[in-house]
Write a protein that holds these residues in place. Structure first.
Motif, short mmCIF file in Angstrom:
data_model
loop_
_atom_site.label_atom_id
_atom_site.label_comp_id
_atom_site.label_asym_id
_atom_site.label_seq_id
_atom_site.Cartn_x
_atom_site.Cartn_y
_atom_site.Cartn_z
N SER A 39 0.82 -1.21 0.00
CA SER A 39 0.00 0.00 0.00
C SER A 39 0.86 1.27 0.00
N PRO A 156 -6.06 -1.25 1.03
CA PRO A 156 -6.51 -0.72 -0.26
C PRO A 156 -7.15 -1.81 -1.10
N GLU A 159 -5.22 -4.40 -3.26
CA GLU A 159 -4.52 -5.54 -2.66
C GLU A 159 -5.35 -6.81 -2.65
#
Length: 446
Positions: A39, A156, A159
């Motif tokens: 991230s 996020p 991912e």
């Protein structure tokens, strides 16, 4: 006297934002490899944020602190301390940074390869139990679903997007393959509902309302096949959430009420969620009486909750008290209330999401709570207080700026434009930053 941060940038020719940003991005990628935290790769401060750092008006938050420490070789305390002219303390961490980054990158690549191997093993297992579906197949899917539910509110979208899509496809294939026994078919539809709920939320987070509603309706079909009252109610709540953030208050109100009507007597927290969704939607429409009634009903239902199987999963499938507080605050804010009681309520909602390690923590709820606090403070003409409340939201990396966060932030921008303090320099700067905040398709996986 200038800060060490500014002095280092001035002496290295990186004081201009365009010169600073490439080095910051490089440091963010290196730090991501070291921490095995993808991230960080997308971390990018806005121009106004950088200028605040450069002129010593604010300090960086969380992730940016670690990136800057890695980039410049000094602690945050050193970087934001004033230094006399001509004095630049020696860097503390730069000598071994490249070695650590290389080591971290190798480790990250090993983990990526391990993940690919695990996926290949899962594909083999899903196809190996040929005549009928065995316990390992359902176990693999259940574990995958549990991981997705746990991670979704905290990371996020980029991912876990592929994981959700692949798991949903696997589950649909097993249902359509005709190998499952009746009891297994029910379990598969249960899992397919949860995965479709997350695909709907993911599509919504990207700003794709049409795809979100398709996935929500698919979730509704699966929930009916699973014959699970809590999941059926949850899919109505999901439709209410999607339409609420699209500004369709009437539809949002309809779906929240329909879910409660079709599935009365729910014991878990989904019933509280439906009532809270109803309150928010009614408040969006300016119906104070309906919003107040729904808020009271949500409070009553909360007192009667007996956690069910959906609550045991957590994530999007449960409605904990901090989230309830956030929704209740938002309803009050939408009704235009800015009295001391509402401000206190908003402050409590922000405090409820202070600990990112808490099981109920979600970055979207934290951001929404902060935007609500900013709105209540603006109603008291506290521009500084509003700026302090929303600053962490504006500093969120692009990959976390989902549809709800963007809309919440835009509400603050609109309130600033209507504020008596709109000509104050800070208010103008915030408006400009908010205007550039939300991309056309927020949180887009890449």
């Amino acid at each position: 006297m200038r800060t060490l941060f500014r002095r280092l940038l001035d002496t290295s020719g990186r004081s201009d934002y365009a010169a600073f940003l490439p080095d910051f991005k490089t440091a963010a990628r290196e730090r991501a490899a070291i921490e095995e935290n993808p991230s960080l790769c997308n971390l990018e401060p806005a121009l106004s944020t950088y200028e605040g750092w450069y002129y010593g008006q604010r300090q960086p938050q969380k992730d940016a602190r670690r990136v800057l420490t890695h980039m410049l070789g000094h602690s945050i305390e050193e970087l934001w301390s004033p230094v006399p002219e001509g004095v630049v303390p020696p860097a503390q961490a730069g000598a071994s940074a490249d070695l650590r980054a290389d080591s971290g990158a190798v480790h990250h690549e090993m983990r990526r390869t391990a993940a690919m191997a695990a996926r290949r093993a899962a594909d083999f297992a899903l196809g190996a139990e040929r005549g009928q579906i065995g316990p390992e197949t359902l176990g693999l899917l259940t574990d995958t679903v549990s991981d997705i539910v746990e991670q979704y509110p905290k990371v996020p979208l980029a991912e876990i997007w592929d994981n959700i899509a692949e798991a949903q496809d696997d589950t649909f294939r097993l249902i359509e393959g005709g190998r499952a026994r009746p009891s297994q078919t029910r379990d598969l539809h249960f899992l397919a509902t949860i995965l479709s709920v997350h695909m709907a939320k993911a599509s919504h987070d990207m700003g794709d309302e049409k795809s979100a509603m398709v996935q929500a309706r698919a979730a509704g079909v699966c929930a009916q096949q699973a014959e699970h009252g809590g999941l059926i109610a949850l899919t109505y709540g999901l439709k209410s959430l999607i339409t609420y953030w699209s500004g369709k208050g009437t539809q949002a109100l309809h779906y929240a009420r329909q879910g409660a009507t079709e599935q009365p007597g729910l014991q878990g927290t989904v019933g509280v969620w439906l009532a809270s969704l109803e309150a928010r939607a009614a408040a969006l429409l300016g119906d104070e009486a309906a919003a107040t009634t729904a808020l009271h009903r949500a409070h009553t239902l909360r007192e009667r909750v007996t956690p069910d199987d959906l609550d045991s999963y957590g994530g999007l499938l449960t409605f904990p008290e901090p989230k309830h507080l956030y929704y209740a605050t938002e309803a009050q804010v939408l009704l235009g209330r800015g009295d001391n009681e509402t401000v206190t309520l908003a402050e409590r909602a922000v405090e409820a999401f202070d600990d990112p390690h808490a099981p109920h923590w979600a970055f979207g709820d934290q951001a929404g709570a902060r935007c609500n606090l900013a709105l209540t403070r603006l109603r008291g003409n506290e521009v500084d207080g509003a700026a302090e409340a929303i600053r962490p939201v504006l500093d969120l990396q692009t990959g976390l700026r989902n549809r709800g966060i963007v809309v919440s932030t835009e509400r603050v921008g609109q309130a600033l434009l209507r504020s008596h303090a709109r000509e104050v320099t800070l208010a103008r700067d915030l408006c400009e930053e908010i205007e550039a905040y939300g991309p056309a398709r927020p949180a887009l996986p890449r």
